[in-house]
Design an enzyme around this catalytic site. Structure first.
Site, PDB file in Angstrom:
ATOM      1  N   ARG A 262       0.887  -1.182   0.000  1.00  0.00           N
ATOM      2  CA  ARG A 262       0.000   0.000   0.000  1.00  0.00           C
ATOM      3  C   ARG A 262       0.912   1.215   0.000  1.00  0.00           C
ATOM      4  O   ARG A 262       1.732   1.389   0.900  1.00  0.00           O
ATOM      5  CB  ARG A 262      -0.891   0.000   1.242  1.00  0.00           C
ATOM      6  CG  ARG A 262      -1.543   1.355   1.472  1.00  0.00           C
ATOM      7  CD  ARG A 262      -2.613   1.352   2.526  1.00  0.00           C
ATOM      8  NE  ARG A 262      -3.797   0.681   2.045  1.00  0.00           N
ATOM      9  CZ  ARG A 262      -4.985   0.729   2.660  1.00  0.00           C
ATOM     10  NH1 ARG A 262      -5.126   1.430   3.765  1.00  0.00           N
ATOM     11  NH2 ARG A 262      -6.023   0.092   2.160  1.00  0.00           N
TER      12      ARG A 262
ATOM     13  N   HIS B 177      -7.744   1.032  -6.073  1.00  0.00           N
ATOM     14  CA  HIS B 177      -7.855   0.135  -4.907  1.00  0.00           C
ATOM     15  C   HIS B 177      -8.544  -1.161  -5.359  1.00  0.00           C
ATOM     16  O   HIS B 177      -9.686  -1.437  -5.007  1.00  0.00           O
ATOM     17  CB  HIS B 177      -8.663   0.832  -3.808  1.00  0.00           C
ATOM     18  CG  HIS B 177      -8.561   0.190  -2.455  1.00  0.00           C
ATOM     19  ND1 HIS B 177      -7.738  -0.894  -2.183  1.00  0.00           N
ATOM     20  CD2 HIS B 177      -9.188   0.478  -1.281  1.00  0.00           C
ATOM     21  CE1 HIS B 177      -7.864  -1.212  -0.902  1.00  0.00           C
ATOM     22  NE2 HIS B 177      -8.745  -0.411  -0.336  1.00  0.00           N
TER      23      HIS B 177
ATOM     24  N   GLN C 156     -10.270  -3.901  -2.958  1.00  0.00           N
ATOM     25  CA  GLN C 156     -11.548  -3.468  -2.389  1.00  0.00           C
ATOM     26  C   GLN C 156     -12.702  -3.800  -3.327  1.00  0.00           C
ATOM     27  O   GLN C 156     -13.741  -4.311  -2.912  1.00  0.00           O
ATOM     28  CB  GLN C 156     -11.510  -1.951  -2.134  1.00  0.00           C
ATOM     29  CG  GLN C 156     -12.799  -1.407  -1.560  1.00  0.00           C
ATOM     30  CD  GLN C 156     -13.058  -1.929  -0.161  1.00  0.00           C
ATOM     31  OE1 GLN C 156     -12.179  -1.860   0.698  1.00  0.00           O
ATOM     32  NE2 GLN C 156     -14.240  -2.480   0.093  1.00  0.00           N
TER      33      GLN C 156
ATOM     34  N   ARG D 266     -13.231  -8.743   2.068  1.00  0.00           N
ATOM     35  CA  ARG D 266     -11.830  -8.428   1.760  1.00  0.00           C
ATOM     36  C   ARG D 266     -10.979  -9.668   2.014  1.00  0.00           C
ATOM     37  O   ARG D 266     -10.092 -10.015   1.236  1.00  0.00           O
ATOM     38  CB  ARG D 266     -11.323  -7.265   2.639  1.00  0.00           C
ATOM     39  CG  ARG D 266     -11.962  -5.917   2.377  1.00  0.00           C
ATOM     40  CD  ARG D 266     -11.599  -5.350   1.023  1.00  0.00           C
ATOM     41  NE  ARG D 266     -10.155  -5.220   0.838  1.00  0.00           N
ATOM     42  CZ  ARG D 266      -9.414  -4.201   1.324  1.00  0.00           C
ATOM     43  NH1 ARG D 266      -9.979  -3.221   1.994  1.00  0.00           N
ATOM     44  NH2 ARG D 266      -8.113  -4.153   1.119  1.00  0.00           N
TER      45      ARG D 266
ATOM     46  N   ASP E  55     -17.556   7.088  -0.482  1.00  0.00           N
ATOM     47  CA  ASP E  55     -16.275   6.916   0.224  1.00  0.00           C
ATOM     48  C   ASP E  55     -15.975   8.243   0.914  1.00  0.00           C
ATOM     49  O   ASP E  55     -16.647   9.261   0.679  1.00  0.00           O
ATOM     50  CB  ASP E  55     -15.177   6.531  -0.797  1.00  0.00           C
ATOM     51  CG  ASP E  55     -13.834   6.199  -0.147  1.00  0.00           C
ATOM     52  OD1 ASP E  55     -13.796   5.973   1.083  1.00  0.00           O
ATOM     53  OD2 ASP E  55     -12.817   6.170  -0.877  1.00  0.00           O
TER      54      ASP E  55
ATOM     55  N   CYS F 156     -16.343   1.480   1.451  1.00  0.00           N
ATOM     56  CA  CYS F 156     -15.180   0.620   1.706  1.00  0.00           C
ATOM     57  C   CYS F 156     -14.690   0.702   3.143  1.00  0.00           C
ATOM     58  O   CYS F 156     -13.981  -0.182   3.594  1.00  0.00           O
ATOM     59  CB  CYS F 156     -14.057   0.975   0.736  1.00  0.00           C
ATOM     60  SG  CYS F 156     -13.377   2.633   0.970  1.00  0.00           S
TER      61      CYS F 156
HETATM   62  N1   CP Z   1     -11.081  -0.246   2.960  1.00  0.00           N
HETATM   63  C1   CP Z   1      -9.785  -0.293   3.311  1.00  0.00           C
HETATM   64  O1   CP Z   1      -8.890  -0.517   2.491  1.00  0.00           O
HETATM   65  O2   CP Z   1      -9.577  -0.090   4.639  1.00  0.00           O
HETATM   66  P1   CP Z   1      -8.176   0.115   5.382  1.00  0.00           P
HETATM   67  O3   CP Z   1      -7.660   1.464   4.970  1.00  0.00           O
HETATM   68  O4   CP Z   1      -8.520   0.039   6.843  1.00  0.00           O
HETATM   69  O5   CP Z   1      -7.241  -0.972   4.951  1.00  0.00           O
HETATM   70  N1  NVA Z   2     -10.163   6.767  -0.722  1.00  0.00           N
HETATM   71  C1  NVA Z   2      -9.649   6.306   0.539  1.00  0.00           C
HETATM   72  C2  NVA Z   2      -9.816   4.824   0.677  1.00  0.00           C
HETATM   73  C3  NVA Z   2      -9.375   4.231   1.971  1.00  0.00           C
HETATM   74  C4  NVA Z   2      -9.521   2.757   2.053  1.00  0.00           C
HETATM   75  C5  NVA Z   2      -8.202   6.708   0.682  1.00  0.00           C
HETATM   76  O1  NVA Z   2      -7.430   6.556  -0.282  1.00  0.00           O
HETATM   77  O2  NVA Z   2      -7.831   7.209   1.743  1.00  0.00           O
END
Ligand code: CP
Ligand code: NVA
Length: 308
Positions: free
Chosen positions: A107, A134, A137, A294, A225, A266
């Site tokens: 990530r 993502h 997700q 997930r 989101d 998400c």
């Molecule tokens: N939805 C998601 O990816 O959550 P986290 O940021 O907690 O991993």
């Molecule tokens: N759009 C959000 C998703 C988190 C899972 C971010 O990138 O922070």
């Protein structure tokens, strides 16, 4: 090498195979006697590195648990604590990590970091979120929709809010799984044109409608989101909130969708900003099924990458 970098770069057949396997593994786990180990240990003897340059609850825990359920081992690494955060190149990090581990999940901020990692690693790399997409997700989201409502192909999915990284993977999924996607949000926070063009070229042009009530009409699924993503500057917070407030998913907006429409987010959510608690905890919401899936979807993604 089979990486899982994005939904639009994975074939529809492979994506469908992953969803099917995720469902089968979820069912097998439910069917086993309580507390019994899983019969299937396809990751036995394998080490998976989970690298995080941004915070995470779901991605971190679901990958870690998923690997263990399949008999493998994990190490969770913070990007900031690695030499990666102190000047070692991504290419060198990828080459070194490949000598130790069997699979890398990362990530990160810039998509380029993910792509360089994948280019130079000699083990598969999985995208655990970048500023742009993502995919894990949305694999869980497609799985969740289909568990509740059957095939997603031909359904109407409406995104209300910021045209961000999670939306981008929905646009990719629209093209690969064949559903209709509508975006409603302020013009200043439109999705990237590249992704809109990609979906259009796939025969699934994203409908853009600035009026949220009209956009949501007849929706099978409404999604939103956070209004401020992890890569967005905090200085933009107030402006974003002001622009996005008309796109909040509340009971009045959900009333325009089909009576049996689902609601997804998400998570993490900012309750009563992008979605009200009444919707998040209400009859349309499947947000915690999404979070659970997930785990199942990513287990199938890891098996796909490792060919096991
Ligand atoms: N939805 C998601 O990816 O959550 P986290 O940021 O907690 O991993
Ligand atoms: N759009 C959000 C998703 C988190 C899972 C971010 O990138 O922070």
């Amino acid at each position: 090498m089979t990486h899982f970098l994005d939904i639009h770069t994975t074939s529809p057949e492979d994506l469908r195979g992953i969803i099917d396997q995720a469902g089968a593994m979820k069912q097998a786990r439910k069917d086993r006697p309580k507390g019994a180990p899983d019969d299937d240990q396809p990751l036995k003897g394998r080490m998976v590195a989970l690298i995080f340059e941004k915070p995470s609850t779901r991605t971190r825990v679901s990958f870690d648990v998923g690997v263990r359920q399949m008999g493998g081992e994990t190490m969770v690494l913070s990007g900031a604590d690695m030499q990666l955060g102190h000047g070692e190149t991504i290419a060198d990090t990828a080459r070194v990590m490949s000598r130790y581990v069997d699979l890398i999940m990362i990530r990160t901020f810039e998509e380029q970091t993910l792509l360089e990692m994948a280019e130079h690693a000699t083990v598969p790399v999985i995208n655990g979120l970048t500023n742009r997409t993502h995919p894990c997700q949305i694999m869980a989201d497609v799985m969740t929709f289909e568990e509740h409502r059957g095939p997603i192909a031909g359904k109407k999915v409406v995104w209300s809010g910021d045209g961000n990284n999670v939306f981008a993977s929905f646009a990719h999924a629209a093209g690969q799984f064949g559903f209709d996607l509508t975006f409603t949000g302020p013009e200043t926070l439109d999705p990237e044109k590249t992704w809109l063009d990609w979906a259009a070229a796939k025969g699934r042009p994203v409908t853009i409608d600035r009026n949220p009530e009209r956009a949501v009409a007849g929706a099978d699924l409404v999604v939103t989101d956070t209004w401020v993503s992890m890569h967005d500057p905090q200085s933009a917070r107030e402006r974003r909130h002001n622009q996005l407030r008309p796109y909040q998913v509340n009971e009045a907006l959900m009333a325009h969708a089909k009576p049996d429409a689902l609601f997804m987010h998400c998570l993490p959510a900012h309750r009563d900003d992008e979605a009200t608690s009444a919707v998040m905890d209400g009859p349309h919401s499947v947000i915690f099924d999404e979070a659970e899936n997930r785990l199942h979807a990513q287990k199938a993604v890891m098996r796909y990458c490792l060919g096991v």
